[in-house]
Write a protein that holds these residues in place. Structure first.
Motif, PDB file in Angstrom:
ATOM      1  N   VAL A 154      46.721   9.453  18.652  1.00 21.03           N
ATOM      2  CA  VAL A 154      46.051   8.233  19.343  1.00 21.03           C
ATOM      3  C   VAL A 154      44.381   8.556  19.130  1.00 21.03           C
ATOM      4  CG1 VAL A 154      47.940   8.042  20.780  1.00 21.03           C
ATOM      5  CG2 VAL A 154      46.215   9.575  21.319  1.00 21.03           C
ATOM      6  N   PHE A 155      43.902   7.458  19.311  1.00 25.20           N
ATOM      7  CA  PHE A 155      42.411   7.425  18.887  1.00 25.20           C
ATOM      8  C   PHE A 155      41.389   7.131  20.260  1.00 25.20           C
ATOM      9  CE2 PHE A 155      44.910   7.460  15.092  1.00 25.20           C
ATOM     10  CZ  PHE A 155      44.340   8.260  14.335  1.00 25.20           C
ATOM     11  N   ASN A 156      41.945   6.551  21.127  1.00 30.52           N
ATOM     12  CA  ASN A 156      41.348   5.976  22.406  1.00 30.52           C
ATOM     13  C   ASN A 156      42.432   6.002  23.556  1.00 30.52           C
ATOM     14  OD1 ASN A 156      42.660   3.142  21.973  1.00 30.52           O
ATOM     15  ND2 ASN A 156      41.197   3.120  20.416  1.00 30.52           N
ATOM     16  N   THR A 157      41.898   5.496  24.649  1.00 38.31           N
ATOM     17  CA  THR A 157      42.611   5.361  25.700  1.00 38.31           C
ATOM     18  C   THR A 157      43.801   4.395  25.770  1.00 38.31           C
ATOM     19  OG1 THR A 157      40.776   4.184  26.936  1.00 38.31           O
ATOM     20  CG2 THR A 157      41.003   6.457  27.301  1.00 38.31           C
ATOM     21  N   ALA A 158      43.547   3.213  24.997  1.00 41.02           N
ATOM     22  CA  ALA A 158      44.364   2.062  24.932  1.00 41.02           C
ATOM     23  C   ALA A 158      45.455   2.548  24.083  1.00 41.02           C
ATOM     24  CB  ALA A 158      43.657   0.667  24.194  1.00 41.02           C
ATOM     25  N   MET A 193      40.575  13.722  16.579  1.00 39.10           N
ATOM     26  CA  MET A 193      39.053  13.608  16.838  1.00 39.10           C
ATOM     27  C   MET A 193      38.382  13.440  15.367  1.00 39.10           C
ATOM     28  SD  MET A 193      38.443  14.160  19.787  1.00 39.10           S
ATOM     29  CE  MET A 193      39.949  13.301  20.334  1.00 39.10           C
ATOM     30  N   GLY A 194      39.123  13.130  14.361  1.00 41.95           N
ATOM     31  CA  GLY A 194      38.425  12.845  13.090  1.00 41.95           C
ATOM     32  C   GLY A 194      39.102  13.629  11.919  1.00 41.95           C
ATOM     33  N   ASP A 210      55.059  13.195  32.233  1.00 43.08           N
ATOM     34  CA  ASP A 210      55.793  14.275  31.595  1.00 43.08           C
ATOM     35  C   ASP A 210      55.355  14.403  30.190  1.00 43.08           C
ATOM     36  OD1 ASP A 210      57.382  14.872  33.830  1.00 43.08           O
ATOM     37  OD2 ASP A 210      58.942  13.286  33.215  1.00 43.08           O
ATOM     38  N   ILE A 211      54.613  13.506  29.582  1.00 38.73           N
ATOM     39  CA  ILE A 211      54.228  13.588  28.319  1.00 38.73           C
ATOM     40  C   ILE A 211      53.243  14.885  28.157  1.00 38.73           C
ATOM     41  CG2 ILE A 211      51.946  12.167  28.541  1.00 38.73           C
ATOM     42  CD1 ILE A 211      52.921  10.705  26.203  1.00 38.73           C
ATOM     43  N   LEU A 212      53.497  15.518  26.961  1.00 44.25           N
ATOM     44  CA  LEU A 212      52.642  16.536  26.519  1.00 44.25           C
ATOM     45  C   LEU A 212      51.563  16.036  25.675  1.00 44.25           C
ATOM     46  CD1 LEU A 212      55.726  18.793  25.678  1.00 44.25           C
ATOM     47  CD2 LEU A 212      54.218  19.293  27.381  1.00 44.25           C
ATOM     48  N   VAL A 213      50.407  16.829  25.954  1.00 46.18           N
ATOM     49  CA  VAL A 213      49.224  16.372  25.217  1.00 46.18           C
ATOM     50  C   VAL A 213      48.426  17.414  24.429  1.00 46.18           C
ATOM     51  CG1 VAL A 213      46.967  15.008  25.198  1.00 46.18           C
ATOM     52  CG2 VAL A 213      48.754  14.407  26.870  1.00 46.18           C
ATOM     53  N   LEU A 214      48.342  17.456  23.269  1.00 49.61           N
ATOM     54  CA  LEU A 214      47.851  18.339  22.324  1.00 49.61           C
ATOM     55  C   LEU A 214      46.409  17.844  21.999  1.00 49.61           C
ATOM     56  CD1 LEU A 214      50.647  19.465  20.139  1.00 49.61           C
ATOM     57  CD2 LEU A 214      50.291  19.981  22.423  1.00 49.61           C
ATOM     58  N   CYS A 215      45.695  18.754  21.147  1.00 50.68           N
ATOM     59  CA  CYS A 215      44.502  18.302  20.635  1.00 50.68           C
ATOM     60  C   CYS A 215      44.450  18.313  19.030  1.00 50.68           C
ATOM     61  CB  CYS A 215      43.162  19.063  21.112  1.00 50.68           C
ATOM     62  SG  CYS A 215      43.216  20.821  21.199  1.00 50.68           S
ATOM     63  N   HIS A 216      43.664  17.800  18.467  1.00 50.49           N
ATOM     64  CA  HIS A 216      43.357  17.861  16.936  1.00 50.49           C
ATOM     65  C   HIS A 216      42.259  17.160  16.366  1.00 50.49           C
ATOM     66  CE1 HIS A 216      44.811  17.451  12.622  1.00 50.49           C
ATOM     67  NE2 HIS A 216      44.290  16.185  12.683  1.00 50.49           N
TER      68      HIS A 216
END
Length: 276
Positions: A163-167, A184-185, A220-226
């Protein structure tokens, strides 16, 4: 490799998060990348077309250009990667905007092949400006990637979209995404890394915003970073320390390209300086 159910995959991932141990996903463009990433303890392995280009010495964004059939390349790569993975969920990078595939049929094919889940790549989320606007206007937009994730969820596959933004974050959470990966690109650093990018500080704020938006939809969603400047372990550590609730890191170039470049160069140099 035995099929790993969505429930079992999520049980394992949530168990890692509960222990404050980061969930690590790794892109695999070759069998050797998958084999040794698994031995290193990664929690998810992802096959997508850019891995082939990346391990051929080209930039990852080659995966977004018309150099090959992205979905066909993933199917072809599966025969190299799936047999060497012993007990780690493997995801297929699916080009959800592909107009030449019946997506529900293709997703079932991937599941039958042994894929445990999917991610949306190549993704038009990496495209901006007039080109992106025109793609959306002509029926090749990000909504098709959301639809793909929804269909995969209905097939009980593990879903880990970019995903790339809050929407995007809200829409993917509503579609049933299990693991969200704020992108993050293009990854910086290394011989073919991007130079135009966000700072780690800016990235932390964006990751947090997408995390918060998704959690409003599904706690319950899991959120990573990249991606972007989050290239090395210390970069991921910075994100963990400057955000709340981020459960891990997904690395592609970071895990299979950045370690290989200096290792091969240094080994070749060590041989070259031997004395006869």
């Amino acid at each position: 490799m035995p099929y790993i159910s969505r429930d079992e995959s999520l049980r394992r991932l949530r168990e890692q998060a509960a222990k404050n141990s980061p969930i690590i996903g790794a892109g695999a463009g070759t069998g050797i990348s998958a084999k040794f990433a698994e031995q290193g303890g990664v929690d998810i392995i992802i096959i997508y077309n850019s891995g082939r280009y990346r391990m051929a010495g080209r930039g990852s964004l080659a995966g977004l250009l018309p150099y090959g059939d992205a979905n066909a390349i993933v199917v072809e790569m599966a025969s190299e990667v799936l047999p060497v993975v012993k007990d780690t969920p493997v995801l297929a990078g699916v080009c959800g905007t592909d107009p030449f595939r019946l997506m529900p049929t293709f997703l079932r094919q991937l599941k039958d092949m042994g894929f445990d889940g999917v991610q949306n790549f190549p993704t038009v989320g990496l495209i901006d400006g007039v080109y992106r606007t025109n793609l959306e206007e002509t029926g090749m937009g990000y909504n098709l990637e959301i639809d793909m994730i929804r269909e995969a969820h209905q097939l009980d596959m593990l879903t880990c979209p970019y995903v790339f933004n809050t929407a995007d974050a809200k829409a993917m959470a509503e579609a049933g995404a299990d693991v969200l990966v704020p992108h993050m690109g293009l990854t910086t650093k290394g011989s073919i890394g991007a130079e135009t990018n966000l700072t780690l500080e800016e990235s932390a704020k964006r990751v947090q915003a997408m995390h918060d938006a998704a959690k409003e939809v599904n706690p319950d969603i899991l959120v990573l970073c990249h991606g972007g400047p989050i290239a090395e372990p210390e970069d991921a550590q910075y994100i963990f320390e400057h955000t709340t609730g981020i459960a891990g890191f997904f690395g592609a170039s970071s895990i299979e390209r950045l370690p290989v470049e200096p290792a091969i160069k240094d080994q070749a140099h060590r041989f070259k300086i031997l004395k006869l």
